[in-house]
Design an enzyme around this catalytic site. Structure first.
Site, PDB file in Angstrom:
ATOM      1  N   HIS A  57      48.441  35.156  25.394  1.00 21.16           N
ATOM      2  CA  HIS A  57      47.321  33.947  25.030  1.00 21.16           C
ATOM      3  C   HIS A  57      45.870  34.368  25.418  1.00 21.16           C
ATOM      4  CE1 HIS A  57      50.469  30.406  24.845  1.00 21.16           C
ATOM      5  NE2 HIS A  57      51.022  31.713  24.178  1.00 21.16           N
ATOM      6  N   TYR A 185      46.222  21.610  28.521  1.00 20.68           N
ATOM      7  CA  TYR A 185      46.135  20.697  29.629  1.00 20.68           C
ATOM      8  C   TYR A 185      45.365  19.395  29.440  1.00 20.68           C
ATOM      9  CZ  TYR A 185      47.194  24.905  32.564  1.00 20.68           C
ATOM     10  OH  TYR A 185      47.773  26.013  32.880  1.00 20.68           O
ATOM     11  N   PRO A 277      51.165  23.517  41.226  1.00 19.63           N
ATOM     12  CA  PRO A 277      51.119  24.454  40.069  1.00 19.63           C
ATOM     13  C   PRO A 277      50.254  24.415  38.971  1.00 19.63           C
ATOM     14  CG  PRO A 277      52.379  22.347  39.843  1.00 19.63           C
ATOM     15  CD  PRO A 277      51.858  22.364  41.132  1.00 19.63           C
ATOM     16  N   LYS A 281      49.454  29.919  39.446  1.00 18.88           N
ATOM     17  CA  LYS A 281      48.995  30.921  40.333  1.00 18.88           C
ATOM     18  C   LYS A 281      50.171  31.435  41.212  1.00 18.88           C
ATOM     19  CE  LYS A 281      45.034  31.967  39.200  1.00 18.88           C
ATOM     20  NZ  LYS A 281      45.109  32.321  37.841  1.00 18.88           N
ATOM     21  N   TYR A 369      41.364  31.959  35.848  1.00 13.16           N
ATOM     22  CA  TYR A 369      42.744  31.735  35.250  1.00 13.16           C
ATOM     23  C   TYR A 369      43.459  33.031  34.944  1.00 13.16           C
ATOM     24  CZ  TYR A 369      46.168  29.199  32.726  1.00 13.16           C
ATOM     25  OH  TYR A 369      47.468  28.763  32.241  1.00 13.16           O
TER      26      TYR A 369
HETATM   27  C1  DHB Z   1      53.417  26.555  33.176  1.00  9.03           C
HETATM   28  C2  DHB Z   1      53.350  26.220  34.476  1.00  9.03           C
HETATM   29  C3  DHB Z   1      51.993  26.161  34.872  1.00  9.03           C
HETATM   30  O1  DHB Z   1      51.848  25.493  36.237  1.00  9.03           O
HETATM   31  C4  DHB Z   1      50.789  25.994  34.361  1.00  9.03           C
HETATM   32  O2  DHB Z   1      49.786  25.764  34.851  1.00  9.03           O
HETATM   33  C5  DHB Z   1      51.017  26.364  32.773  1.00  9.03           C
HETATM   34  C6  DHB Z   1      52.412  26.809  32.105  1.00  9.03           C
HETATM   35  C7  DHB Z   1      54.575  26.775  32.493  1.00  9.03           C
HETATM   36  O3  DHB Z   1      55.617  26.692  33.018  1.00  9.03           O
HETATM   37  O4  DHB Z   1      54.480  27.337  31.329  1.00  9.03           O
END
Ligand code: DHB
Length: 377
Positions: A57, A185, A277, A281, A369
Site C-alpha cells: 500500500h 481511517y 491499535p 504499531k 506510519y
Molecule cells: C489494521 C489494524 C490497525 O490497528 C490499523 O491501524 C490498521 C489496520 C488491520 O488489522 O488491518
C-alpha cells in the site's frame, strides 16, 4: 523472529509458548507491516510468501465528515507499507524455525523464571505432562503484556508509564472483497471506523465502541449497520458486506516500562510496551526490539562485547517513545471523545483539516506510519 535471528547468528535458543501452534497461527491480530519490518523479514530470508501474498500500500485515506483525503506515502517518503496478517508472519516464522531444527515448545504451562539476576538463570516449565528446568545464559521475555516475565522483575525496579482511553475497538473479519485499494481511517460523529483488508477476498473492519462493550450485544446486522453509517462517503462509496468470520473487542491502552532489562532478563515487544491499535504499531515495535536484541547477542557471542546488551534498553526506548507518541496522536486525532469540551472537538477538527491539507503535516504522519529508522548506533 528473535529465535530465527539468533539462529542465523549461530546462537541457540529455546522458545516456550503457552498456546498451541494452531492457536498462534489462527489468532487474528493487526496486519500492517512497516517498510522496516518487511526489510527485516526479507534480510532474514523469511519473506518469500509475504512478497507473494502481501498487499503493498502506497498510502492510506483519512475520512472526515464523509469525505476522503489520501495521504500518499510513496510520494511523501518514498516508502510503502505491506498488509499481511500478523498470524501469517507467525506461520512463516514457525515453519522456518521447525525446518531449521528449532526447539519450539507449544502448550507450556506454569512457566517461572529463577535467578534472573545471576549468571545462570533457570526457567521451570511444564510441558507434555512433565516438569522441566532449563538452565540458560539469558532470558528474552517476549511473552506479551499478560506474560510472566515482566512480573518476575522485583518491585521497585521498573517505572511504569501508562494511559487508558475511554473506548475500545470492535473488530470483524468478513468474507467480502475489499472495495477500496487502501485503508480508510474515518472520523465520524458516532465514533471512529476503520476499513482494512487481508486479501483480495477478505476485509477487516473496526468500530470505536465502549471500553466494556459486550460483543454479544452486537448482531451481525447491527455491526454492518453501524459500519455502513460511519463509513459511507459523500461520493456514494460504502463498504461491501459479507459473512462475518470472526469478531472481537480490542482494548486500548498506552503502556511502557523502563528499563527493558533486569539482570539477565531482556523484555521485548508487548511484555514491555503496548500502544493503542490506531496506526498498527504493535508488532512493528516488537520487531525493532528484537532487531536490537539479536544484534546485541551477536556482538556478545562473537566478539565478547557486551556494550550493546548493556545499551539495549536505551537503544529501544528512543524509538518506542516515538511510536507511543504517534499511536497516541493517531488515536486522539481519529476518535470521538464523549463529553469532551467543545474547544477540544473544534481543535480536533482543525487538526484533521490541517493533516489533510498541508504537505508538511501529511509528511509527518506518513514518515511515522511507514516506520521510523531503527536508529542503529
Ligand atoms: C489494521 C489494524 C490497525 O490497528 C490499523 O491501524 C490498521 C489496520 C488491520 O488489522 O488491518
Amino acid at each position: 523472529m528473535l529465535s530465527h535471528l539468533l539462529h542465523l547468528g549461530g546462537i541457540s535458543s529455546v522458545v516456550l509458548e503457552a498456546r498451541s501452534r494452531a492457536y498462534c497461527e489462527e489468532r487474528v491480530r493487526a496486519g500492517v507491516l512497516e517498510h522496516t519490518s518487511v526489510a527485516m523479514l526479507r534480510e532474514a530470508g523469511v519473506a518469500e510468501r509475504l512478497e507473494r501474498e502481501g498487499l503493498r500500500h502506497g498510502g492510506i485515506e483519512l475520512g472526515v465528515n464523509r469525505k476522503r483525503y489520501r495521504i500518499p506515502f510513496v510520494e511523501l517518503t518514498g516508502k510503502c507499507v505491506t498488509v499481511y496478517g500478523q498470524q501469517e508472519v507467525v506461520k512463516d516464522l514457525i515453519a522456518r524455525r521447525l525446518a531449521d531444527g528449532g526447539d519450539l515448545r507449544f502448550e507450556c504451562g506454569n512457566v517461572s523464571l529463577h535467578d534472573i539476576d545471576h549468571e545462570k538463570p533457570r526457567i521451570r516449565v511444564e510441558n507434555n505432562g512433565a516438569v522441566d528446568e532449563i538452565s540458560c545464559e539469558y532470558v528474552a521475555g517476549c511473552d506479551g503484556f499478560h506474560g510472566i516475565s515482566r512480573t518476575a522483575i522485583p518491585d521497585g525496579v521498573l517505572t511504569v508509564y501508562e494511559r487508558a482511553y475511554p473506548f475500545a475497538w470492535l473488530g470483524i473479519l468478513a468474507e467480502a472483497a475489499p472495495s477500496r485499494e487502501e485503508l480508510l481511517y474515518m472520523h465520524h460523529e458516532r465514533g471512529f471506523a476503520l476499513y482494512s483488508m487481508r486479501s483480495p477476498k477478505i476485509t477487516r473492519l473496526y468500530l470505536q465502541c465502549k471500553p466494556d462493550e459486550d460483543i454479544d450485544d452486537w448482531s451481525d446486522d447491527r455491526i454492518w449497520g453501524e459500519l455502513q453509517t460511519r463509513l459511507e462517503c459523500l461520493d456514494g462509496w460504502e463498504p461491501t458486506q459479507g459473512n462475518i468470520l470472526q469478531k472481537g473487542v480490542t482494548g486500548m491502552r498506552s503502556f511502557v516500562v523502563e528499563p527493558l532489562q533486569y539482570g539477565r532478563l531482556f523484555l521485548a515487544g508487548d511484555a514491555a510496551h503496548i500502544v493503542p491499535p490506531t496506526g498498527a504499531k504493535g508488532m512493528n515495535l516488537a520487531f525493532a526490539d528484537v532487531h536490537h536484541l539479536a544484534a546485541a547477542f551477536e556482538a556478545f557471542y562473537s566478539k565478547n562485547n557486551d556494550s550493546k546488551l548493556r545499551a539495549y534498553s536505551t537503544a529501544c526506548l528512543d524509538r518506542i517513545w516515538k511510536a507511543q507518541r504517534f499511536s497516541w496522536w493517531m488515536t486522539s486525532l481519529m476518535h470521538r471523545f464523549e463529553d469532551e469540551p467543545p474547544f477540544d472537538h473544534k481543535r480536533q477538527l482543525a487538526e484533521l483539516e490541517y493533516v489533510t491539507s498541508s504537505r508538511a503535516a501529511a509528511t509527518c504522519l506518513a514518515e511515522n506510519y511507514v516506520g521510523l529508522p531503527f536508529g542503529d548506533a
